[in-house]
Design a protein around this motif. Structure first.
Motif, PDB file in Angstrom:
ATOM      1  N   THR A   1     -15.227  18.445 -26.160  1.00  0.00           N
ATOM      2  CA  THR A   1     -15.395  19.489 -25.145  1.00  0.00           C
ATOM      3  C   THR A   1     -16.861  19.652 -24.759  1.00  0.00           C
ATOM      4  OG1 THR A   1     -15.390  21.140 -26.932  1.00  0.00           O
ATOM      5  CG2 THR A   1     -13.334  20.804 -25.742  1.00  0.00           C
ATOM      6  N   TRP A   2     -17.759  19.537 -25.718  1.00  0.00           N
ATOM      7  CA  TRP A   2     -19.173  19.668 -25.389  1.00  0.00           C
ATOM      8  C   TRP A   2     -19.631  18.516 -24.488  1.00  0.00           C
ATOM      9  CZ3 TRP A   2     -22.407  23.525 -25.461  1.00  0.00           C
ATOM     10  CH2 TRP A   2     -23.774  23.282 -25.276  1.00  0.00           C
ATOM     11  N   ALA A   3     -19.178  17.302 -24.803  1.00  0.00           N
ATOM     12  CA  ALA A   3     -19.534  16.154 -23.968  1.00  0.00           C
ATOM     13  C   ALA A   3     -18.934  16.299 -22.575  1.00  0.00           C
ATOM     14  CB  ALA A   3     -19.053  14.858 -24.623  1.00  0.00           C
ATOM     15  N   GLN A   4     -17.688  16.789 -22.501  1.00  0.00           N
ATOM     16  CA  GLN A   4     -17.039  16.952 -21.207  1.00  0.00           C
ATOM     17  C   GLN A   4     -17.719  18.038 -20.382  1.00  0.00           C
ATOM     18  OE1 GLN A   4     -14.701  15.067 -19.963  1.00  0.00           O
ATOM     19  NE2 GLN A   4     -14.448  16.217 -18.073  1.00  0.00           N
ATOM     20  N   SER A   5     -18.243  19.073 -21.040  1.00  0.00           N
ATOM     21  CA  SER A   5     -18.910  20.160 -20.303  1.00  0.00           C
ATOM     22  C   SER A   5     -20.159  19.663 -19.591  1.00  0.00           C
ATOM     23  CB  SER A   5     -19.275  21.299 -21.263  1.00  0.00           C
ATOM     24  OG  SER A   5     -20.329  20.924 -22.136  1.00  0.00           O
TER      25      SER A   5
ATOM     26  N   GLN B   1     -15.643  25.407 -15.142  1.00  0.00           N
ATOM     27  CA  GLN B   1     -15.219  24.458 -16.163  1.00  0.00           C
ATOM     28  C   GLN B   1     -16.297  24.253 -17.215  1.00  0.00           C
ATOM     29  OE1 GLN B   1     -14.068  20.910 -14.025  1.00  0.00           O
ATOM     30  NE2 GLN B   1     -11.954  21.582 -13.817  1.00  0.00           N
ATOM     31  N   ARG B   2     -17.546  24.164 -16.778  1.00  0.00           N
ATOM     32  CA  ARG B   2     -18.628  23.999 -17.753  1.00  0.00           C
ATOM     33  C   ARG B   2     -18.691  25.193 -18.693  1.00  0.00           C
ATOM     34  NH1 ARG B   2     -21.529  22.375 -13.157  1.00  0.00           N
ATOM     35  NH2 ARG B   2     -22.664  24.361 -13.114  1.00  0.00           N
ATOM     36  N   LEU B   3     -18.608  26.397 -18.124  1.00  0.00           N
ATOM     37  CA  LEU B   3     -18.643  27.603 -18.941  1.00  0.00           C
ATOM     38  C   LEU B   3     -17.453  27.651 -19.885  1.00  0.00           C
ATOM     39  CD1 LEU B   3     -19.829  30.359 -19.655  1.00  0.00           C
ATOM     40  CD2 LEU B   3     -18.545  31.326 -17.724  1.00  0.00           C
ATOM     41  N   GLY B   4     -16.265  27.339 -19.368  1.00  0.00           N
ATOM     42  CA  GLY B   4     -15.070  27.378 -20.194  1.00  0.00           C
ATOM     43  C   GLY B   4     -15.121  26.377 -21.339  1.00  0.00           C
ATOM     44  N   LEU B   5     -15.584  25.168 -21.060  1.00  0.00           N
ATOM     45  CA  LEU B   5     -15.658  24.144 -22.102  1.00  0.00           C
ATOM     46  C   LEU B   5     -16.699  24.497 -23.163  1.00  0.00           C
ATOM     47  CD1 LEU B   5     -15.341  20.933 -19.904  1.00  0.00           C
ATOM     48  CD2 LEU B   5     -13.688  21.746 -21.599  1.00  0.00           C
ATOM     49  N   ARG B   6     -17.793  25.112 -22.761  1.00  0.00           N
ATOM     50  CA  ARG B   6     -18.797  25.505 -23.742  1.00  0.00           C
ATOM     51  C   ARG B   6     -18.314  26.674 -24.594  1.00  0.00           C
ATOM     52  NH1 ARG B   6     -23.962  24.527 -19.669  1.00  0.00           N
ATOM     53  NH2 ARG B   6     -23.862  22.239 -19.822  1.00  0.00           N
ATOM     54  N   MET B   7     -17.542  27.574 -23.999  1.00  0.00           N
ATOM     55  CA  MET B   7     -16.929  28.630 -24.795  1.00  0.00           C
ATOM     56  C   MET B   7     -15.936  28.032 -25.790  1.00  0.00           C
ATOM     57  SD  MET B   7     -16.284  31.680 -22.002  1.00  0.00           S
ATOM     58  CE  MET B   7     -15.612  32.762 -23.265  1.00  0.00           C
ATOM     59  N   THR B   8     -15.211  27.022 -25.354  1.00  0.00           N
ATOM     60  CA  THR B   8     -14.276  26.345 -26.254  1.00  0.00           C
ATOM     61  C   THR B   8     -15.017  25.670 -27.397  1.00  0.00           C
ATOM     62  OG1 THR B   8     -12.775  25.959 -24.398  1.00  0.00           O
ATOM     63  CG2 THR B   8     -12.447  24.616 -26.360  1.00  0.00           C
ATOM     64  N   SER B   9     -16.145  25.039 -27.085  1.00  0.00           N
ATOM     65  CA  SER B   9     -16.948  24.416 -28.140  1.00  0.00           C
ATOM     66  C   SER B   9     -17.426  25.454 -29.145  1.00  0.00           C
ATOM     67  CB  SER B   9     -18.152  23.691 -27.516  1.00  0.00           C
ATOM     68  OG  SER B   9     -17.737  22.680 -26.629  1.00  0.00           O
ATOM     69  N   ALA B  10     -17.836  26.632 -28.643  1.00  0.00           N
ATOM     70  CA  ALA B  10     -18.256  27.701 -29.546  1.00  0.00           C
ATOM     71  C   ALA B  10     -17.088  28.146 -30.424  1.00  0.00           C
ATOM     72  CB  ALA B  10     -18.801  28.882 -28.744  1.00  0.00           C
TER      73      ALA B  10
ATOM     74  N   ALA C   1     -18.257  19.102 -12.974  1.00  0.00           N
ATOM     75  CA  ALA C   1     -18.965  19.502 -11.752  1.00  0.00           C
ATOM     76  C   ALA C   1     -18.808  20.990 -11.463  1.00  0.00           C
ATOM     77  CB  ALA C   1     -18.452  18.683 -10.558  1.00  0.00           C
ATOM     78  N   ARG C   2     -17.682  21.570 -11.849  1.00  0.00           N
ATOM     79  CA  ARG C   2     -17.425  22.975 -11.558  1.00  0.00           C
ATOM     80  C   ARG C   2     -18.066  23.874 -12.600  1.00  0.00           C
ATOM     81  NH1 ARG C   2     -11.165  23.630 -11.115  1.00  0.00           N
ATOM     82  NH2 ARG C   2     -11.813  25.819 -11.134  1.00  0.00           N
ATOM     83  N   ARG C   3     -18.714  24.939 -12.143  1.00  0.00           N
ATOM     84  CA  ARG C   3     -19.405  25.843 -13.057  1.00  0.00           C
ATOM     85  C   ARG C   3     -18.432  26.539 -14.004  1.00  0.00           C
ATOM     86  NH1 ARG C   3     -23.135  30.329 -10.383  1.00  0.00           N
ATOM     87  NH2 ARG C   3     -21.091  30.947  -9.575  1.00  0.00           N
TER      88      ARG C   3
ATOM     89  N   THR D   1      -8.657  28.754 -20.560  1.00  0.00           N
ATOM     90  CA  THR D   1      -7.909  29.445 -19.511  1.00  0.00           C
ATOM     91  C   THR D   1      -8.811  29.909 -18.376  1.00  0.00           C
ATOM     92  OG1 THR D   1      -6.421  30.237 -21.250  1.00  0.00           O
ATOM     93  CG2 THR D   1      -6.208  31.272 -19.102  1.00  0.00           C
ATOM     94  N   LEU D   2     -10.102  30.063 -18.637  1.00  0.00           N
ATOM     95  CA  LEU D   2     -11.022  30.613 -17.635  1.00  0.00           C
ATOM     96  C   LEU D   2     -10.974  29.875 -16.301  1.00  0.00           C
ATOM     97  CD1 LEU D   2     -13.227  32.738 -17.118  1.00  0.00           C
ATOM     98  CD2 LEU D   2     -14.905  31.050 -17.918  1.00  0.00           C
ATOM     99  N   PRO D   3     -11.062  28.526 -16.264  1.00  0.00           N
ATOM    100  CA  PRO D   3     -10.997  27.858 -14.954  1.00  0.00           C
ATOM    101  C   PRO D   3      -9.702  28.151 -14.208  1.00  0.00           C
ATOM    102  CG  PRO D   3     -11.818  26.357 -16.640  1.00  0.00           C
ATOM    103  CD  PRO D   3     -11.315  27.568 -17.367  1.00  0.00           C
ATOM    104  N   ALA D   4      -8.587  28.232 -14.969  1.00  0.00           N
ATOM    105  CA  ALA D   4      -7.303  28.509 -14.318  1.00  0.00           C
ATOM    106  C   ALA D   4      -7.260  29.931 -13.777  1.00  0.00           C
ATOM    107  CB  ALA D   4      -6.158  28.294 -15.310  1.00  0.00           C
TER     108      ALA D   4
END
Length: 419
Positions: free
Chosen positions: A151-155, A163-172, A159-161, A232-235
């Motif tokens: 998830t950190w690598a994917q974040s 998604q980046r925020l959501g993936l970094r929250m998931t990594s946390a 391209a979408r902000r 869930t955030l991007p959705a």
């Protein structure tokens, strides 16, 4: 308080799961069922943490709440990876990876159930409990570590902000899961060596007391919430972004209408569908795109009516206001040139002097609908401020003549200023 916290969280997670299963906009995105399984598993895990549920199930089978919550947690971890596999891998490869993970989950749950049953039959043997925890924590730790890295690598590539925020929250969230896994390893060592560092029968009065509850209850709870919100955030933001986009399209379509009406009435042949120039709720993007294209085509068709003296005079006026070189200043210049070209075309007169070049940034905006629309909105506002094309053209021509006269006879201005 604990009952309300965990039961309420379980209800919220089940609502998220239903939201994913229902679909959004008439379609179900990739990984829908994996996400639904993830959220449902987390919801059941939280429900099993609630003291009321724990007491109810343990009145039937002593200490079984632990097995249930651990099983649901492992199921959620497997669902997380299944979701990621479906997003990042080819369909066949993702299915193969998911089958292997489900098989490993089944083996882990079967092993945990066997050690749990043996532990109950032998009077809660510390050794059997240690093996039970070893299976659980090995599977969970490996899954959390793998998901954290991916998830950190994917974040970093997203391209979408949102998604980046959501993936970094998931990594946390995965990091908190690893903290929980480290605590479990510590507890396993303590039990296996008989050190007694972790009381086995102590109850948590709050999520933070006693201290071990910070790691055994709060850490996994925070991990679940961060992973759930992150995925869930991007959705959740998708309908909001769609609403904002449609509102921008509707407002832009209406704001461009006066400019579009003037230029297309002068060059009507560029209108692609004269009988259908309105915009419905579901095709705003199409009609806005068409309106932008038609305005640009009109500007291109009026090319031989574009007056360089008018452009120079408008640029001089923009410079006097300190707007030279700004998007607003460039738009004012372009609006003056278009107004003069429309008036000249209607009068059937070809302007004297050289042809005005295209507006600044025309080449860089080509093919970018958002940039083209934003530029034409600036031009349309400036065009509205100038009034009817004939008036704007007369003003621009007078200014151009005065500017040219002043440059050719600078002494007149000086002489005229003498008493």
């Amino acid at each position: 308080m604990i009952n309300i916290l965990f039961s309420g969280t379980a209800v919220v997670l089940l609502c998220f799961a239903a939201y994913w299963v229902r679909g959004r906009g008439g379609h179900r995105p990739t990984g829908t069922w994996a996400m639904a399984a993830l959220l449902t598993s987390f919801a059941l895990a939280f429900a099993s943490y609630a003291p009321a549920v724990e007491h109810a199930v343990e009145s039937v089978v002593p200490h079984v709440a632990r097995l249930l919550s651990n099983t649901f947690t492992l199921t959620a971890a497997t669902s997380v990876l299944a979701f990621l596999f479906q997003l990042n891998q080819e369909e066949e490869q993702a299915r193969r990876q998911i089958r292997l993970r489900v098989l490993a989950l089944a083996v882990a749950v079967a092993g945990m159930s066997a050690f749990f049953a043996a532990e109950q039959l032998t009077g809660r043997s510390p050794v059997l409990y240690a093996f039970y925890v070893l299976i659980y924590i090995s599977y969970l730790g490996y899954t959390a570590k793998d998901f954290l890295f991916q998830t950190w690598a994917q974040s970093k590539r997203s391209a979408r902000r949102s998604q980046r925020l959501g993936l970094r929250m998931t990594s946390a969230g995965c990091a908190f899961a690893l903290v929980y896994a480290a605590y479990k390893v510590f507890a396993l060592v303590s039990i296996g060596l008989g050190l007694g560092l972790v009381p086995d029968h102590a109850r948590c009065s709050t999520p933070l007391t006693p201290l071990r509850c910070t790691f055994s209850v709060s850490a996994p709870a925070v991990a679940v919430l961060l992973i759930t919100i992150g995925l869930t955030l991007p959705a959740l933001l998708w309908p909001v972004s769609q609403l904002r986009r449609r509102r921008w399209e509707r407002n832009s379509f209406a704001a461009l209408e006066p400019l579009w009406t003037d230029v297309t009435s002068t060059v009507p042949e560029v209108v692609l569908d004269p009988g259908n120039t309105g915009a419905g709720t579901h095709d705003l993007d199409f009609h806005l795109h068409r309106r932008v294209i038609e305005i640009n085509d009109c500007v291109l068709a009026l090319r031989r009516y574009r007056s360089a003296p008018v452009q120079d005079a408008a640029a001089a006026q923009a410079a006097l206001r300190g707007a030279a070189g700004t998007p607003e200043g460039d738009a004012e210049v372009e609006a003056a040139v278009i107004a003069a070209a429309v008036a000249a075309k209607r009068a059937g007169d070809t302007p004297e002097g050289p042809e005005a070049p295209p507006a600044a940034g025309t080449r860089s905006r080509k093919g970018d609908l958002h940039a083209e629309t934003a530029w034409l909105l600036l031009v349309a506002r400036a065009y509205d401020r100038q009034g009817p094309p004939a008036t704007a053209t007369a003003d621009a021509t007078a200014t151009a003549t005065a500017t040219a006269t002043a440059s050719e006879h600078p002494s007149r201005t000086t002489t005229g200023a003498q008493p």
